[in-house]
Enzyme design. Structure first.
Site, PDB file in Angstrom:
ATOM      1  N   ASN A   1       0.867  -1.186   0.000  1.00 21.51           N
ATOM      2  CA  ASN A   1       0.000   0.000   0.000  1.00 21.51           C
ATOM      3  C   ASN A   1       0.903   1.236   0.000  1.00 21.51           C
ATOM      4  O   ASN A   1       1.506   1.559   1.011  1.00 21.51           O
ATOM      5  CB  ASN A   1      -0.886  -0.045   1.265  1.00 21.51           C
ATOM      6  CG  ASN A   1      -1.727   1.205   1.435  1.00 21.51           C
ATOM      7  OD1 ASN A   1      -1.795   2.047   0.538  1.00 21.51           O
ATOM      8  ND2 ASN A   1      -2.358   1.329   2.586  1.00 21.51           N
TER       9      ASN A   1
ATOM     10  N   LYS B   1       0.069   4.248  -0.268  1.00 20.05           N
ATOM     11  CA  LYS B   1      -0.616   5.409   0.325  1.00 20.05           C
ATOM     12  C   LYS B   1      -0.403   6.656  -0.551  1.00 20.05           C
ATOM     13  O   LYS B   1      -0.393   6.536  -1.778  1.00 20.05           O
ATOM     14  CB  LYS B   1      -0.133   5.624   1.763  1.00 20.05           C
ATOM     15  CG  LYS B   1      -0.220   4.341   2.593  1.00 20.05           C
ATOM     16  CD  LYS B   1      -0.051   4.564   4.061  1.00 20.05           C
ATOM     17  CE  LYS B   1      -0.158   3.229   4.796  1.00 20.05           C
ATOM     18  NZ  LYS B   1      -0.163   3.358   6.235  1.00 20.05           N
TER      19      LYS B   1
ATOM     20  N   HIS C   1      -9.624   1.164   4.781  1.00 25.52           N
ATOM     21  CA  HIS C   1      -8.363   1.359   5.520  1.00 25.52           C
ATOM     22  C   HIS C   1      -8.610   2.325   6.684  1.00 25.52           C
ATOM     23  O   HIS C   1      -9.395   3.275   6.559  1.00 25.52           O
ATOM     24  CB  HIS C   1      -7.292   1.911   4.578  1.00 25.52           C
ATOM     25  CG  HIS C   1      -5.925   1.880   5.196  1.00 25.52           C
ATOM     26  ND1 HIS C   1      -5.513   2.823   6.107  1.00 25.52           N
ATOM     27  CD2 HIS C   1      -4.905   0.999   5.062  1.00 25.52           C
ATOM     28  CE1 HIS C   1      -4.274   2.521   6.498  1.00 25.52           C
ATOM     29  NE2 HIS C   1      -3.885   1.421   5.880  1.00 25.52           N
TER      30      HIS C   1
ATOM     31  N   GLU D   1      -7.012   4.721   7.804  1.00 21.86           N
ATOM     32  CA  GLU D   1      -6.752   6.144   7.535  1.00 21.86           C
ATOM     33  C   GLU D   1      -7.963   6.799   6.879  1.00 21.86           C
ATOM     34  O   GLU D   1      -8.244   7.972   7.119  1.00 21.86           O
ATOM     35  CB  GLU D   1      -5.469   6.289   6.688  1.00 21.86           C
ATOM     36  CG  GLU D   1      -4.235   6.005   7.540  1.00 21.86           C
ATOM     37  CD  GLU D   1      -3.034   5.464   6.793  1.00 21.86           C
ATOM     38  OE1 GLU D   1      -3.028   5.476   5.551  1.00 21.86           O
ATOM     39  OE2 GLU D   1      -2.089   5.007   7.466  1.00 21.86           O
TER      40      GLU D   1
ATOM     41  N   GLU E   1      -5.473  -4.986  10.743  1.00 19.78           N
ATOM     42  CA  GLU E   1      -4.485  -3.924  10.909  1.00 19.78           C
ATOM     43  C   GLU E   1      -4.779  -3.156  12.203  1.00 19.78           C
ATOM     44  O   GLU E   1      -5.640  -2.268  12.212  1.00 19.78           O
ATOM     45  CB  GLU E   1      -4.537  -2.954   9.730  1.00 19.78           C
ATOM     46  CG  GLU E   1      -4.140  -3.567   8.410  1.00 19.78           C
ATOM     47  CD  GLU E   1      -3.524  -2.538   7.479  1.00 19.78           C
ATOM     48  OE1 GLU E   1      -2.449  -2.815   6.941  1.00 19.78           O
ATOM     49  OE2 GLU E   1      -4.094  -1.450   7.313  1.00 19.78           O
TER      50      GLU E   1
ATOM     51  N   GLY F   1       2.577   2.070  10.923  1.00 18.24           N
ATOM     52  CA  GLY F   1       3.639   3.074  10.829  1.00 18.24           C
ATOM     53  C   GLY F   1       4.445   3.253  12.107  1.00 18.24           C
ATOM     54  O   GLY F   1       5.277   4.163  12.196  1.00 18.24           O
TER      55      GLY F   1
ATOM     56  N   SER G   1       3.374  -2.331  10.263  1.00 20.32           N
ATOM     57  CA  SER G   1       4.822  -2.414  10.513  1.00 20.32           C
ATOM     58  C   SER G   1       5.417  -3.778  10.156  1.00 20.32           C
ATOM     59  O   SER G   1       6.279  -4.301  10.875  1.00 20.32           O
ATOM     60  CB  SER G   1       5.130  -2.041  11.961  1.00 20.32           C
ATOM     61  OG  SER G   1       4.733  -0.701  12.205  1.00 20.32           O
TER      62      SER G   1
ATOM     63  N   GLY H   1       4.992   1.152   4.759  1.00 18.16           N
ATOM     64  CA  GLY H   1       6.360   1.687   4.661  1.00 18.16           C
ATOM     65  C   GLY H   1       7.343   0.803   3.905  1.00 18.16           C
ATOM     66  O   GLY H   1       8.042   1.268   2.998  1.00 18.16           O
TER      67      GLY H   1
HETATM   68  P1  PGA Z   1       2.828   0.155   7.661  1.00 18.45           P
HETATM   69  O1  PGA Z   1       1.369   0.415   7.038  1.00 18.45           O
HETATM   70  O2  PGA Z   1       3.345  -1.133   7.071  1.00 18.45           O
HETATM   71  O3  PGA Z   1       3.636   1.341   7.242  1.00 18.45           O
HETATM   72  O4  PGA Z   1       2.661   0.043   9.130  1.00 18.45           O
HETATM   73  C1  PGA Z   1       0.454  -0.636   6.854  1.00 18.45           C
HETATM   74  C2  PGA Z   1      -0.845  -0.129   6.310  1.00 18.45           C
HETATM   75  O5  PGA Z   1      -1.295   0.964   6.694  1.00 18.45           O
HETATM   76  O6  PGA Z   1      -1.490  -0.808   5.486  1.00 18.45           O
END
Ligand code: PGA
Length: 249
Positions: A7, A9, A93, A95, A165, A171, A212, A234
Site C-alpha cells: 500500500n 498510500k 483502511h 486512515e 491492521e 507506521g 509495521s 512503509g
Molecule cells: P505500515 O502500514 O506497514 O507502514 O505500518 C500498513 C498499512 O497501513 O497498510
C-alpha cells in the site's frame, strides 16, 4: 495461496511511483503460490499499470466508490479501476475511516460494488489503542467484519481478503506479536461465518496481517496458521525490501 500487498498510500509523487514500479518489475520473479500486489495512488495507476503489464505483479487501488458511474464529484469509479487493469482494491483502511469518517455501512456498499465489478476487495479491520486497552478488541473486529459483509451475495466466487491492521501499530515500526495477529485472524474467520456461507469462507477467505511488517518479522508472522499474507505500507516503498518480503513468503 499467500498475498504480499503493498500500500503506497500518498507517499510517492507520480515520477517516484513509475520508477518504483519499474524497479519492482526488474526484481520480482513469478511464483506459483505467492501473489504480489502493488497499490499506487489513484493518479499514478494508469502508468504503473503499463509498467507492470508483462510482469508477475498485480495491480490494486487504495479505494473506490460504491457506484460505478454518475454525478459523484471526485469519486473513483470501480469500473474505471477494472478497465485500467486493477484486480484488487483496498476498502476501509483505517486512515480513510479516521480522516474521512468512512463508516462500516460505506465499507459494506463499496465491497458489494467491487464484487459486482469483479474487483477483489482487501478489507481492512482493526482496533484502536483505546479499544485494545479497554478489552473490546475482539468485539470491535467481529463487528467490523459482520457489518462489512452483511447482505453478501453467495454467488460470489472471488477471493475475499480481510486484513487485520491494529490502528495503533500502523507506521509505528513495531508489529504486534505474531500470536496476537493470528488470534485476530481467527476472530475474523469466526465472525465472517455469521454472514457468509461456510463453504465460501473455507474456499475463498484469506486473512492478512498489516502494521509495521518488515523483512525481520515476516517469517514469524507467516508461520502462524491463520495468516495468509501481509499488507505492507512503509516497507513496500523500497523495491529491495518489498521484494525480500515476497521472497520470504
Ligand atoms: P505500515 O502500514 O506497514 O507502514 O505500518 C500498513 C498499512 O497501513 O497498510
Amino acid at each position: 495461496m499467500k498475498f504480499v500487498i503493498g500500500n503506497w498510500k500518498m507517499s510517492l509523487n507520480y515520477e517516484q511511483s513509475v520508477n518504483l514500479a519499474q524497479k519492482l518489475v526488474s526484481l520480482v520473479k513469478s511464483s506459483v503460490n505467492t501473489v504480489a500486489v502493488i497499490c499506487p495512488s489513484t493518479i499514478s495507476l494508469a502508468d504503473v499499470a503499463q509498467e507492470i503489464k508483462k510482469s508477475p505483479i498485480s495491480l490494486g487501488a487504495q479505494d473506490c466508490f460504491w457506484e460505478d458511474k454518475g454525478s459523484y464529484t471526485g469519486m473513483t469509479s470501480p469500473q474505471i479501476l477494472a478497465d485500467l487493469g486493477c484486480q484488487y482494491v483496498i476498502i476501509g483502511h483505517s486512515e480513510r475511516r479516521m480522516y474521512l469518517s468512512e463508516s462500516d455501512e460505506m465499507v459494506n456498499k463499496k465491497i458489494k460494488k467491487a464484487f459486482q465489478i469483479g474487483l477483489i476487495p482487501v478489507v481492512c479491520v482493526g482496533e484502536t489503542f483505546e479499544q485494545r486497552r479497554n478489552g473490546s478488541k475482539d468485539a470491535i473486529i467481529s463487528q467490523q467484519v459482520i457489518k462489512a459483509f452483511s447482505g453478501f451475495s453467495s454467488n460470489n466466487q472471488l477471493p475475499i481478503i480481510i486484513a487485520y491492521e491494529p490502528v495503533w501499530v500502523i507506521g509505528s515500526g513495531q508489529a504486534v506479536a505474531s500470536e496476537e495477529a493470528n488470534h485476530a485472524c481467527t476472530i475474523i474467520k469466526q465472525a465472517i461465518r455469521e454472514v457468509v456461507p461456510e463453504k465460501i469462507v473455507n474456499d475463498h477467505v484469506y486473512t492478512l496481517y498489516g502494521g509495521s511488517v518488515t523483512k525481520d518479522n515476516i517469517k514469524d508472522l507467516l508461520s502462524q496458521k491463520q495468516i495468509d499474507g501481509v499488507l505492507v505500507g512503509g516497507a513496500s516503498l523500497d523495491p529491495e525490501h518489498f521484494n525480500s518480503l515476497i521472497e520470504a513468503v
